[in-house]
Write an enzyme that holds these catalytic residues in place. Structure first.
Site, PDB file in Angstrom:
ATOM      1  N   ASP A  94      10.150   8.286 -10.368  1.00 31.66           N
ATOM      2  CA  ASP A  94       9.324   7.864  -9.238  1.00 31.66           C
ATOM      3  C   ASP A  94       7.854   7.796  -9.663  1.00 31.66           C
ATOM      4  OD1 ASP A  94       8.816   7.622  -6.148  1.00 31.66           O
ATOM      5  OD2 ASP A  94       7.510   9.229  -6.838  1.00 31.66           O
ATOM      6  N   LYS A 121       5.348   4.534  -9.963  1.00 31.65           N
ATOM      7  CA  LYS A 121       4.016   4.470  -9.367  1.00 31.65           C
ATOM      8  C   LYS A 121       2.954   4.196 -10.440  1.00 31.65           C
ATOM      9  CE  LYS A 121       5.187   7.345  -5.425  1.00 31.65           C
ATOM     10  NZ  LYS A 121       5.488   8.711  -4.981  1.00 31.65           N
ATOM     11  N   ILE A 151      -2.567   6.639   2.166  1.00 31.31           N
ATOM     12  CA  ILE A 151      -3.939   6.686   1.646  1.00 31.31           C
ATOM     13  C   ILE A 151      -4.238   5.356   0.952  1.00 31.31           C
ATOM     14  CG2 ILE A 151      -5.483   7.833  -0.014  1.00 31.31           C
ATOM     15  CD1 ILE A 151      -4.660   9.621   2.313  1.00 31.31           C
ATOM     16  N   GLU A 157       0.821  -1.216   0.000  1.00 32.04           N
ATOM     17  CA  GLU A 157       0.000   0.000   0.000  1.00 32.04           C
ATOM     18  C   GLU A 157       0.858   1.270   0.000  1.00 32.04           C
ATOM     19  OE1 GLU A 157      -3.583   0.075  -0.249  1.00 32.04           O
ATOM     20  OE2 GLU A 157      -2.712   1.957  -0.915  1.00 32.04           O
TER      21      GLU A 157
END
Ligand SMILES: NC(=O)c1ccc[n+]([C@@H]2O[C@H](COP(=O)([O-])OP(=O)(O)OC[C@H]3O[C@@H](n4cnc5c(N)ncnc54)[C@H](OP(=O)(O)O)[C@@H]3O)[C@@H](O)[C@H]2O)c1
Length: 355
Positions: free
Chosen positions: A233, A237, A169, A162
């Site tokens: 980055d 993601k 979040i 997560e």
């Protein structure tokens, strides 16, 4: 139920996680019936240790060792190991935790944008030795989600990540746990805090380098700043999101990527003074010829929700078949949020085992 934690990586995130465990120990016991103890810690330059006699590592002593620049091998009551993989073998072999599904490896090594290693090796070895894996590292889900998830299913263990996107979040857990039968058709978001901070600082007239230095001092920017600035980055993601939510089977190198390094303060300020905002957007959409996954600066009208994100704020809009668009906004990002992602995954693993 007592769960044993083996920490691989003991940097900013892992150390905040260890303190959070302490802060929430009573609630964990009362609400979840879980007791967590750290049985080993592996690093690159600060040594790899496990508790002697199958006990727990003195986490306070481990924190002060690393924070004062000493090796973990100075912590009392420990046995050293050669490296993280050897440590994992030693810990898995001692006691019943691995066999009983009560060993959880918490992986927080740095992102390797070339191949996602050695984090992928750590995850594979952990699952292979009977441990569950919880990680905040994007590499495993961004480079090897399908293989690692299949390995977890084969092993009857959990692979959770997560913290890889939007810190604490819930994104992956939200979709998996609360949105059965919903298909994610695409996404669009601001998912890198450092670049958003730099862009909004430049709108306010500040220099690129000063804003970046501030994020590095806070432990939020990646150790290698080009990972943030050049969009790597965000690409990692985007790849993790596309792999997990859309079955993309890609790596960050398949993401069409443009960073913010080419943006001048003048260009950022000019957009702002004409009522628009430049934001680094990660997105994915299904096209007739496959998935289009990209990261690039976009000039957005002020009415776009993503344009309103300032500083370290993040947001992710998921386009779905049954729910239409839903948007997650993260106002506060930082080490506590990422540490919480690890903790929430650990609790999730515990709930599955005990229910
Ligand atoms: N910082 C954030 O806000 C944030 C937010 C979301 C996700 N993340 C992700 O979380 C992870 C950890 O971030 P961080 O800020 O805690 O990084 P960090 O402070 O640089 O710590 C990294 C840790 O990993 C260890 N390590 C590196 N390579 C290793 C190897 N081959 N074997 C064993 N240990 C190794 C390092 O060992 P040494 O101590 O010996 O150097 C260090 O303890 C990264 O993947 C990052 O992308 C971070």
């Amino acid at each position: 139920v007592i769960f044993d934690l083996l920490l691989i990586g003991f940097g900013h995130v892992a150390r905040r996680f260890v303190r959070l465990l302490d802060e929430r120990a009573d609630r964990l016991a009362a609400d979840e019936g879980m007791t967590l103890r750290i049985v080993g810690i592996g690093t690159r330059r600060h040594g790899c240790i496990r508790a002697a006699d199958a006990g727990a590592v003195d986490s306070g002593a481990a924190l002060s060792a690393v924070e004062s620049g000493r090796s973990l091998e100075t912590v009392p009551g420990i046995v050293p190991a050669a490296d993280a993989l050897a440590l994992l073998r030693d810990v898995a072999a001692q006691g019943d935790a691995a066999r009983d599904g009560r060993l959880i490896v918490v992986e927080t090594t740095v992102l390797d944008i070339a191949r996602g290693r050695p984090a992928i090796d750590h995850v594979q070895a952990a699952l292979g030795s009977g441990a569950h894996v919880v990680t905040a590292n994007k590499g495993p889900a961004a480079f090897a989600y399908d293989a690692l998830q299949a390995a977890a299913v084969r092993a009857g263990r959990r692979f959770r990540f997560e913290g890889a996107v939007m810190d604490g979040i819930p994104v992956f857990n939200l979709v998996r746990e609360t949105m059965p039968l919903v298909a994610v058709e695409g996404f669009r978001g601001v998912v890198n805090s450092t670049t958003n901070y730099i862009l909004t600082a430049m709108e306010g007239g500040r220099e690129f380098a000063d804003a970046l230095a501030e994020m590095q001092a806070a432990g939020i920017a990646e150790a290698d700043a080009s990972l943030d600035v050049d969009g790597w980055d965000a690409a990692a993601k985007a790849a993790a999101l596309a792999n997990v939510l859309m079955g993309a089977g890609i790596t960050p190198h398949d993401v069409a990527r443009t960073g913010i390094g080419g943006l001048s303060r003048a260009a950022v300020q000019a957009a702002a003074s004409s009522g628009r905002r430049i934001r680094l957007i990660a997105s994915a959409a299904r096209r007739a010829d496959g998935l289009d996954v990209r990261v690039a600066p976009e000039t957005l009208p002020e009415t776009d929700l993503l344009a309103s994100l300032a500083g370290g704020e993040n947001a992710l809009a998921l386009r779905t078949d049954l729910l239409g668009e839903l948007v997650l906004v993260q106002r506060d990002s930082g080490l506590t949020q990422t540490a919480y992602a690890l903790l929430s995954d650990v609790v999730g693993v515990g709930r599955e085992l005990t229910n």
